[in-house]
Scaffold this motif. Structure first.
Motif, PDB file in Angstrom:
ATOM      1  N   LEU A 315      45.471 -38.199   6.875  1.00  0.00           N
ATOM      2  CA  LEU A 315      46.139 -37.091   7.554  1.00  0.00           C
ATOM      3  C   LEU A 315      45.682 -37.015   9.010  1.00  0.00           C
ATOM      4  N   GLY A 316      44.386 -37.247   9.232  1.00  0.00           N
ATOM      5  CA  GLY A 316      43.898 -37.272  10.604  1.00  0.00           C
ATOM      6  C   GLY A 316      44.585 -38.365  11.422  1.00  0.00           C
ATOM      7  N   ALA A 317      44.755 -39.552  10.816  1.00  0.00           N
ATOM      8  CA  ALA A 317      45.417 -40.649  11.520  1.00  0.00           C
ATOM      9  C   ALA A 317      46.870 -40.313  11.829  1.00  0.00           C
ATOM     10  N   TYR A 319      48.117 -37.307  12.384  1.00  0.00           N
ATOM     11  CA  TYR A 319      48.161 -36.383  13.518  1.00  0.00           C
ATOM     12  C   TYR A 319      47.795 -37.099  14.811  1.00  0.00           C
ATOM     13  N   TYR A 320      46.933 -38.069  14.733  1.00  0.00           N
ATOM     14  CA  TYR A 320      46.563 -38.807  15.944  1.00  0.00           C
ATOM     15  C   TYR A 320      47.761 -39.581  16.485  1.00  0.00           C
ATOM     16  N   PHE A 321      48.472 -40.268  15.594  1.00  0.00           N
ATOM     17  CA  PHE A 321      49.590 -41.107  16.035  1.00  0.00           C
ATOM     18  C   PHE A 321      50.926 -40.370  16.061  1.00  0.00           C
ATOM     19  N   GLY A 322      50.957 -39.120  15.534  1.00  0.00           N
ATOM     20  CA  GLY A 322      52.218 -38.392  15.497  1.00  0.00           C
ATOM     21  C   GLY A 322      53.232 -39.038  14.591  1.00  0.00           C
ATOM     22  N   LYS A 323      52.791 -39.406  13.407  1.00  0.00           N
ATOM     23  CA  LYS A 323      53.638 -40.136  12.464  1.00  0.00           C
ATOM     24  C   LYS A 323      53.883 -39.248  11.242  1.00  0.00           C
ATOM     25  N   GLY A 324      55.092 -38.664  11.153  1.00  0.00           N
ATOM     26  CA  GLY A 324      55.412 -37.749  10.059  1.00  0.00           C
ATOM     27  C   GLY A 324      55.028 -36.324  10.346  1.00  0.00           C
ATOM     28  N   VAL A 325      54.243 -36.123  11.417  1.00  0.00           N
ATOM     29  CA  VAL A 325      53.829 -34.786  11.877  1.00  0.00           C
ATOM     30  C   VAL A 325      53.794 -34.847  13.406  1.00  0.00           C
ATOM     31  N   PRO A 326      53.883 -33.716  14.067  1.00  0.00           N
ATOM     32  CA  PRO A 326      53.754 -33.745  15.533  1.00  0.00           C
ATOM     33  C   PRO A 326      52.362 -34.251  15.936  1.00  0.00           C
ATOM     34  N   GLN A 327      52.300 -35.041  17.000  1.00  0.00           N
ATOM     35  CA  GLN A 327      50.999 -35.524  17.466  1.00  0.00           C
ATOM     36  C   GLN A 327      50.134 -34.339  17.883  1.00  0.00           C
ATOM     37  N   ASP A 328      48.901 -34.321  17.375  1.00  0.00           N
ATOM     38  CA  ASP A 328      48.024 -33.189  17.638  1.00  0.00           C
ATOM     39  C   ASP A 328      46.590 -33.695  17.506  1.00  0.00           C
ATOM     40  N   TYR A 329      45.946 -33.950  18.651  1.00  0.00           N
ATOM     41  CA  TYR A 329      44.590 -34.509  18.609  1.00  0.00           C
ATOM     42  C   TYR A 329      43.582 -33.526  17.994  1.00  0.00           C
ATOM     43  N   ALA A 330      43.788 -32.243  18.223  1.00  0.00           N
ATOM     44  CA  ALA A 330      42.857 -31.258  17.662  1.00  0.00           C
ATOM     45  C   ALA A 330      42.898 -31.285  16.135  1.00  0.00           C
ATOM     46  N   MET A 333      41.206 -34.389  14.901  1.00  0.00           N
ATOM     47  CA  MET A 333      39.756 -34.203  14.892  1.00  0.00           C
ATOM     48  C   MET A 333      39.313 -33.413  13.666  1.00  0.00           C
ATOM     49  N   LYS A 334      40.069 -32.370  13.329  1.00  0.00           N
ATOM     50  CA  LYS A 334      39.709 -31.527  12.185  1.00  0.00           C
ATOM     51  C   LYS A 334      39.631 -32.355  10.909  1.00  0.00           C
ATOM     52  N   TRP A 335      40.668 -33.151  10.651  1.00  0.00           N
ATOM     53  CA  TRP A 335      40.715 -33.891   9.388  1.00  0.00           C
ATOM     54  C   TRP A 335      39.746 -35.070   9.400  1.00  0.00           C
ATOM     55  N   PHE A 336      39.573 -35.725  10.547  1.00  0.00           N
ATOM     56  CA  PHE A 336      38.571 -36.792  10.618  1.00  0.00           C
ATOM     57  C   PHE A 336      37.174 -36.225  10.360  1.00  0.00           C
ATOM     58  N   ARG A 337      36.926 -35.041  10.894  1.00  0.00           N
ATOM     59  CA  ARG A 337      35.597 -34.442  10.735  1.00  0.00           C
ATOM     60  C   ARG A 337      35.316 -34.120   9.262  1.00  0.00           C
ATOM     61  N   LEU A 338      36.330 -33.599   8.573  1.00  0.00           N
ATOM     62  CA  LEU A 338      36.135 -33.283   7.156  1.00  0.00           C
ATOM     63  C   LEU A 338      35.826 -34.548   6.348  1.00  0.00           C
ATOM     64  N   ALA A 339      36.532 -35.635   6.638  1.00  0.00           N
ATOM     65  CA  ALA A 339      36.246 -36.892   5.945  1.00  0.00           C
ATOM     66  C   ALA A 339      34.903 -37.462   6.381  1.00  0.00           C
ATOM     67  N   ALA A 340      34.609 -37.377   7.678  1.00  0.00           N
ATOM     68  CA  ALA A 340      33.346 -37.906   8.192  1.00  0.00           C
ATOM     69  C   ALA A 340      32.153 -37.193   7.565  1.00  0.00           C
ATOM     70  N   ALA A 345      33.076 -43.732   6.652  1.00  0.00           N
ATOM     71  CA  ALA A 345      32.721 -44.468   7.867  1.00  0.00           C
ATOM     72  C   ALA A 345      33.889 -44.606   8.841  1.00  0.00           C
ATOM     73  N   ASP A 346      35.103 -44.862   8.336  1.00  0.00           N
ATOM     74  CA  ASP A 346      36.250 -45.004   9.229  1.00  0.00           C
ATOM     75  C   ASP A 346      36.503 -43.717  10.002  1.00  0.00           C
ATOM     76  N   ALA A 347      36.344 -42.572   9.334  1.00  0.00           N
ATOM     77  CA  ALA A 347      36.543 -41.294  10.008  1.00  0.00           C
ATOM     78  C   ALA A 347      35.437 -41.060  11.033  1.00  0.00           C
ATOM     79  N   GLN A 348      34.212 -41.448  10.709  1.00  0.00           N
ATOM     80  CA  GLN A 348      33.116 -41.321  11.666  1.00  0.00           C
ATOM     81  C   GLN A 348      33.393 -42.164  12.911  1.00  0.00           C
ATOM     82  N   PHE A 349      33.884 -43.372  12.692  1.00  0.00           N
ATOM     83  CA  PHE A 349      34.244 -44.253  13.808  1.00  0.00           C
ATOM     84  C   PHE A 349      35.298 -43.588  14.687  1.00  0.00           C
ATOM     85  N   ASN A 350      36.333 -43.007  14.055  1.00  0.00           N
ATOM     86  CA  ASN A 350      37.407 -42.386  14.823  1.00  0.00           C
ATOM     87  C   ASN A 350      36.927 -41.159  15.587  1.00  0.00           C
ATOM     88  N   LEU A 351      36.023 -40.386  14.992  1.00  0.00           N
ATOM     89  CA  LEU A 351      35.451 -39.258  15.720  1.00  0.00           C
ATOM     90  C   LEU A 351      34.727 -39.745  16.961  1.00  0.00           C
TER      91      LEU A 351
END
Length: 418
Positions: A315-317, A319-330, A333-340, A345-351
Motif C-alpha cells: 500500500l505504501g508503494a 501511494y508512492y507511485f500513485g498506482k490505484g490511489v492518488p500519489q501521496d508521499y505522506a 511514509m505512513k504505511w512504510f513506517r508501519l511495515a518497517a 527490510a524493504d519498507a525500512q529501505f524505502n523509508l
C-alpha cells in the motif's frame, strides 16, 4: 508448503535513492491446528419419566413431564433443595443441565467452574456423552479442577467412543500435540477422520493439514484439497484460504487463478488478512480477475489495517507511485513506517530513501542512514552501497547518531518479540 511467488520488480539506482516497487509475493498457507475450547453451551435435555422416586421440590416431575429447569425454580428458595434431589435422584440429562448453568453462568446462576465439574461428573458417571466431553474440557483447561491432560484424554475418549464428534476432534488434537499422551499423528488422523465423517469442519480442516504435510499419512495434495473443500463449503475460513492456495499453485487440483480468487474472496470477506492480501496481488497482476489497481489497493488496505506487513508495504508503494490511489508521499511514509516497525527490510529501505530525498518529510540524513542501516543488516550489497552513499553526505557525528538510533530500534524490536 508455501504458495508461489510472482516476479518482484526493483527499479535501479537513479540520481535519487529509488524505492522498491510493490512486493507481489503470495502469502504462504497457514497450517494452524485449532484447539480452542468451545464456550460452554446449554442443551435442552429431556426430562425423566414418572417412577417411584420422591417428588422433586420444584414439582417438575409431575405430569406432563417437564423439559429442562424452570426459571421460577432457579429463582426460588427451593433451588438448593432441588439440587440435592437432582444429585440423588436426577437423570444424567438433568445433572448435565445444572452443570451447564454453572459453567455458563446463565439464568441468574453465578458462574462456578468447580460446581460445573461436580454436576458434569455426576452425569458423566451415568454415561452422558456431552457431560463426559465437558469434564474433559475442564481438565484440559484447568477450570474448576487442576489441569490434567491425562484425565482430559480419559473423558474425551469415553465421549468419543459414543460417537461424540467434538470429543473425537479433541482426542485427535491431543494426539497431534502430544498433550497427556505420546504424540501420534496416525492416531490423530484416526480421530479427526471420525469427527470429519460427521461433518465437523475443524476436523476436516485438520485432516487436510495432515495430508498436505504427510503427517501420519502419505502426503497427498488431492486428499488435502478434498477435505479442505468439505470444510470450506461450511464456511471454514482457514480451509477457504488453503483451498485458494491449492488452486493458485495447482497442487492437488488443476491450477486455476479464478478458482483461487473465489475461495480467497470468501475467506477475505470473513476478514482473513492473508486472503485479503492475496486478492490484492491477483487484482494487481490480473490473475484470475481483471487487472484493477484500485481493487488491489482496497484489499491491501483491509489487510494492512489488520497489521499485515506485506500489505502495508504494498500500500505504501502504491501511494508512492500513485498506482490505484492518488500519489501521496505522506501516506506512503505512513504505511512504510508501519511495515518497517515490524522489521520489514524493504519498507525500512524505502523509508531511508524517502528521508534522503525529502519526499513526504523534510530531508533528514540521520533518519535516512538509520533506516538504511536497519535495511542493510542482512548484508545486501545494494542496500549497503546506498547506506554508504548516504553516509558521504553526513558528518561523523551524524553517522554516530544514526548508528545509535539503529541499535536502540533493534534492541526495542527484539524485546517486543520476546
Amino acid at each position: 508448503m508455501t504458495a508461489g511467488k510472482a516476479d518482484q520488480s526493483r527499479a535501479g539506482l537513479a540520481e535519487d535513492f529509488t524505492l522498491w516497487d510493490a512486493n507481489v509475493m503470495l502469502s504462504g498457507m497457514k497450517h494452524l491446528m485449532p484447539l480452542s475450547i468451545a464456550a460452554l453451551v446449554l442443551l435442552t435435555m429431556p426430562g425423566w419419566a414418572q417412577d417411584d422416586r420422591p417428588p422433586d421440590p420444584c414439582g417438575t416431575q409431575s405430569p406432563p413431564v417437564s423439559i429442562g429447569i424452570r426459571v421460577d425454580c432457579l429463582r426460588s428458595e427451593k433451588w438448593d433443595a432441588q439440587k440435592e434431589w437432582a444429585a440423588k435422584y436426577g437423570t444424567a440429562g438433568y445433572q448435565y443441565l445444572i452443570g451447564g448453568l454453572y459453567g455458563g453462568g446463565s439464568s441468574g446462576v453465578p458462574q462456578d467452574y468447580a460446581k460445573a465439574v461436580k454436576w458434569y461428573r455426576l452425569a458423566a458417571d451415568q454415561g452422558h456423552a456431552d457431560a463426559q466431553f465437558y469434564v474433559g474440557v475442564q481438565y484440559e483447561k484447568g477450570t474448576g479442577v487442576p489441569q490434567d491432560y491425562a484425565k482430559a484424554v480419559k473423558w474425551y475418549r469415553l465421549a468419543a467412543d459414543q460417537g461424540h464428534a467434538d470429543a473425537q476432534f479433541y482426542v485427535g488434537a491431543i494426539y497431534y500435540f502430544g498433550k497427556g499422551v505420546p504424540r501420534d499423528y496416525a492416531k490423530a488422523m484416526k480421530w479427526f477422520r471420525l469427527a470429519a465423517d460427521q461433518g465437523l469442519a475443524n476436523a476436516q480442516f485438520n485432516l487436510g493439514v495432515q495430508y498436505d504435510n504427510g503427517l501420519g499419512v502419505p502426503q497427498d495434495y488431492a486428499a488435502a484439497a478434498k477435505w479442505w473443500r468439505l470444510a470450506a463449503d461450511q464456511g471454514h475460513v482457514k480451509s477457504q484460504f488453503n483451498l485458494g492456495a491449492m488452486y493458485a499453485n495447482g497442487l492437488g487440483v488443476p491450477q486455476d487463478y479464478a478458482a483461487a480468487a473465489k475461495w480467497w474472496r470468501l475467506a477475505a470477506d470473513q476478514g482473513h488478512a492473508d486472503a485479503q492480501f492475496n486478492l490484492g496481488v491477483q487484482y494487481d497482476n490480473g490473475l484470475g480477475v481483471p487487472q484493477d489497481y484500485a481493487a488491489a489497493a482496497k484489499w491491501w488496505r483491509l489487510a494492512a489495517d489488520q497489521g499485515h506487513a506485506d500489505a502495508q508495504f504494498n500500500l505504501g508503494a502504491r501511494y508512492y507511485f500513485g498506482k490505484g490511489v492518488p500519489q501521496d508521499y505522506a501516506k506512503a511514509m505512513k504505511w512504510f513506517r508501519l511495515a518497517a516497525d515490524q522489521g520489514y527490510a524493504d519498507a525500512q529501505f524505502n523509508l531511508g530513501a524517502m528521508y534522503a530525498n525529502g519526499q513526504g518529510v523534510p530531508q533528514d540524513y540521520v533518519q535516512a542512514h538509520t533506516w538504511a542501516n536497519l535495511a542493510a543488516v542482512d548484508g545486501d550489497p545494494e542496500r549497503t552501497e546506498i547506506r554508504a552513499q548516504i553516509a558521504k553526505r553526513m558528518t561523523p557525528a551524524q553517522i554516530a547518531e544514526a548508528q545509535r538510533r539503529a541499535r536502540e530500534w533493534t534492541e526495542a524490536f527484539e524485546n517486543r518479540k520476546r
